[in-house]
Design a protein around this motif. Structure first.
Motif, mmCIF file in Angstrom:
data_model
loop_
_atom_site.group_PDB
_atom_site.id
_atom_site.type_symbol
_atom_site.label_atom_id
_atom_site.label_comp_id
_atom_site.label_asym_id
_atom_site.label_seq_id
_atom_site.Cartn_x
_atom_site.Cartn_y
_atom_site.Cartn_z
ATOM 1 N N SER A 19 45.444 45.572 43.898
ATOM 2 C CA SER A 19 44.095 45.696 43.247
ATOM 3 C C SER A 19 43.656 47.241 43.017
ATOM 4 O O SER A 19 42.503 47.514 43.485
ATOM 5 C CB SER A 19 42.967 44.723 43.781
ATOM 6 N N SER A 79 48.075 44.906 35.454
ATOM 7 C CA SER A 79 48.019 44.349 33.973
ATOM 8 C C SER A 79 49.118 43.611 33.761
ATOM 9 O O SER A 79 50.537 43.820 34.098
ATOM 10 C CB SER A 79 47.773 45.564 33.212
ATOM 11 N N LYS A 123 49.998 43.555 30.367
ATOM 12 C CA LYS A 123 50.083 43.990 28.908
ATOM 13 C C LYS A 123 51.042 44.934 28.890
ATOM 14 O O LYS A 123 51.010 46.126 29.749
ATOM 15 C CB LYS A 123 48.826 44.292 28.464
HETATM 16 P P1 NAP Z 1 44.056 45.664 39.247
HETATM 17 O O1 NAP Z 1 44.823 46.470 38.415
HETATM 18 O O2 NAP Z 1 42.920 46.035 40.226
HETATM 19 O O3 NAP Z 1 43.502 44.656 38.018
HETATM 20 C C1 NAP Z 1 44.018 44.102 37.319
HETATM 21 C C2 NAP Z 1 43.555 43.338 35.992
HETATM 22 O O4 NAP Z 1 42.534 44.280 35.561
HETATM 23 C C3 NAP Z 1 44.494 42.576 35.082
HETATM 24 O O5 NAP Z 1 43.416 41.178 34.893
HETATM 25 C C4 NAP Z 1 43.956 43.480 33.826
HETATM 26 O O6 NAP Z 1 44.087 42.459 32.617
HETATM 27 C C5 NAP Z 1 42.491 43.974 33.997
HETATM 28 N N1 NAP Z 1 42.471 45.193 33.144
HETATM 29 C C6 NAP Z 1 41.403 45.327 32.227
HETATM 30 N N2 NAP Z 1 41.301 46.434 31.604
HETATM 31 C C7 NAP Z 1 42.479 47.184 32.217
HETATM 32 C C8 NAP Z 1 43.286 48.374 31.893
HETATM 33 N N3 NAP Z 1 42.781 49.002 30.867
HETATM 34 N N4 NAP Z 1 44.292 48.688 32.449
HETATM 35 C C9 NAP Z 1 44.827 47.789 33.319
HETATM 36 N N5 NAP Z 1 44.270 46.373 33.828
HETATM 37 C C10 NAP Z 1 43.228 46.212 33.151
HETATM 38 O O7 NAP Z 1 45.201 44.888 40.027
HETATM 39 P P2 NAP Z 1 45.605 43.423 40.206
HETATM 40 O O8 NAP Z 1 45.902 42.620 39.386
HETATM 41 O O9 NAP Z 1 44.213 42.826 40.967
HETATM 42 O O10 NAP Z 1 46.311 43.374 41.522
HETATM 43 C C11 NAP Z 1 47.553 44.182 41.279
HETATM 44 C C12 NAP Z 1 48.754 43.899 42.170
HETATM 45 O O11 NAP Z 1 48.548 43.831 43.523
HETATM 46 C C13 NAP Z 1 49.410 42.170 41.917
HETATM 47 O O12 NAP Z 1 49.947 42.016 40.821
HETATM 48 C C14 NAP Z 1 49.988 41.879 43.076
HETATM 49 O O13 NAP Z 1 51.289 42.551 43.170
HETATM 50 C C15 NAP Z 1 49.242 42.875 44.287
HETATM 51 N N6 NAP Z 1 48.353 41.975 45.046
HETATM 52 C C16 NAP Z 1 48.517 41.820 46.327
HETATM 53 C C17 NAP Z 1 47.594 41.111 47.320
HETATM 54 C C18 NAP Z 1 47.875 41.050 48.619
HETATM 55 O O14 NAP Z 1 47.168 40.302 49.273
HETATM 56 N N7 NAP Z 1 48.711 41.876 49.089
HETATM 57 C C19 NAP Z 1 46.436 40.696 46.598
HETATM 58 C C20 NAP Z 1 46.125 40.849 45.163
HETATM 59 C C21 NAP Z 1 46.928 41.723 44.388
HETATM 60 P P3 NAP Z 1 45.258 42.637 31.635
HETATM 61 O O15 NAP Z 1 46.415 41.928 32.119
HETATM 62 O O16 NAP Z 1 44.718 42.006 30.540
HETATM 63 O O17 NAP Z 1 45.634 44.183 31.186
#
Ligand code: NAP
Length: 304
Positions: free
Chosen positions: A215, A269, A271
């Motif tokens: 995240s 993301s 996208k």
């Molecule tokens: P993040 O980058 O903090 O948040 C991504 C979210 O932000 C997506 O829903 C994305 O939507 C949105 N977003 C809105 N505007 C954006 C922009 N301009 N650019 C990029 N994203 C935007 O990451 P996260 O999804 O929470 O986590 C990332 C990765 O960390 C996960 O996929 C996973 O692999 C890992 N993770 C691990 C744990 C753990 O416990 N180890 C927990 C959580 C996550 P859109 O898809 O619409 O762009």
């Protein structure tokens, strides 16, 4: 003003000989939105074509969606079955050890089964990085280490990592492992700064672990900040983003990458254009002054 180092085009995963891009792509949200295998394949291509070779998933991702537990891994498995050549282009990371919503289970029996099941869903012979998703307080680290050493020896897993472990939990497991950990995956972002001062990143540097930041945008909050603190952090990032012609989210990834531990932000993301845009973070230059300005905004108070 001294400039902080830019990340290399590739970095070794921990002390291993596996080369990964300094930014990763995560598939937590892959099975959402009913995009199907064709939609998932587009995203995998977007990451690989942009130069992101490090892909992170977990057996639990997608468990609350239509297909249930294993959904995100199974979707990636379909993509790989349709285009087997993609496998060679990626360093494939997954995780296990959580049975949703509870308990956490790292008993020997469960770990062995979890890894076998991930291999089956992903339709691969080997997982490059297998991570324990969250620590099971009831599992003895020596018992976990025995199983994990076995799966590495069997060739089913190349390297091991942990996520959401405390420092003593990580040290205890590493102590018993023959095949030492190469990664740790805590939550790190400009909105989640605990790791910078609680010793986790120092431990990673001491043990030669690659920290992967989950995240990195605070689950998206940085893209649309609401609280006064989130807005202050966003504004501090915007100073650098605007000066260097990148988006705030790219500035956020690069802020993490400027840390000497070699943090790998995991883009969340789903996208294609946003995944590809993430690699612009490799060229964003931070000064100490700008870097600390973001930290101070996140702390909400001046440095001592
Ligand atoms: P993040 O980058 O903090 O948040 C991504 C979210 O932000 C997506 O829903 C994305 O939507 C949105 N977003 C809105 N505007 C954006 C922009 N301009 N650019 C990029 N994203 C935007 O990451 P996260 O999804 O929470 O986590 C990332 C990765 O960390 C996960 O996929 C996973 O692999 C890992 N993770 C691990 C744990 C753990 O416990 N180890 C927990 C959580 C996550 P859109 O898809 O619409 O762009």
């Amino acid at each position: 003003m001294s400039e902080l180092q830019l990340p290399p085009a590739f970095r070794p995963l921990g002390k291993s000989d596996i080369a990964v891009s300094p930014i990763a792509w995560g598939m937590w949200r892959l099975a959402e939105d009913g995009r199907g295998a064709a939609g998932a394949a587009k995203l995998v291509h977007a990451a690989l074509d942009a130069g992101i070779n490090f892909l992170d998933t977990a057996d639990i991702y997608g468990f609350d969606g239509a297909g249930g537990f294993g959904d995100a891994e199974a979707l990636l498995g379909e993509v790989l079955a349709a285009e087997p050549a993609l496998r060679e282009r990626m360093v494939l990371a997954t995780k296990g050890g959580i049975l949703p919503p509870l308990p956490y289970d790292q008993s020997a029996e469960y770990l062995r089964k979890a890894i076998e099941d991930s291999l089956t869903r992903l339709k691969v012979d080997v997982i490059d990085l297998w991570q324990i998703h969250r620590p099971d307080i009831l599992a003895h680290p020596q018992e976990m280490a025995r199983v994990l050493d076995d799966v590495v020896a069997s060739g089913k897993v190349r390297k091991l990592g942990v996520s959401n472990f405390t420092m003593p939990q990580l040290a205890a497991l590493n102590h018993f492992l023959g095949e030492k950990l190469v990664t740790t995956q805590p939550e790190i972002s400009p909105l989640r700064i605990d790791c910078f001062e609680n010793g986790e990143l120092d431990q990673a540097m001491m043990l030669g672990l690659t920290p992967m930041a989950w995240s990195p945008l605070g689950g998206g909050r940085l893209a649309a900040p609401e609280s006064a603190r989130d807005i202050a952090v966003a504004e501090a990032l915007d100073v650098v983003a605007q000066a260097q012609g990148v988006s705030r989210t790219v500035a956020a990834y690069s802020w993490l990458m400027a840390h000497p531990a070699g943090i790998i932000p995991i883009i969340g993301s789903q996208k294609a254009e946003r995944i590809a845009e993430g690699t612009q973070a490799l060229t964003v230059q931070w000064t100490r002054q700008d870097w600390y300005a973001v930290l101070v905004a996140a702390r909400g108070e001046r440095l001592p």
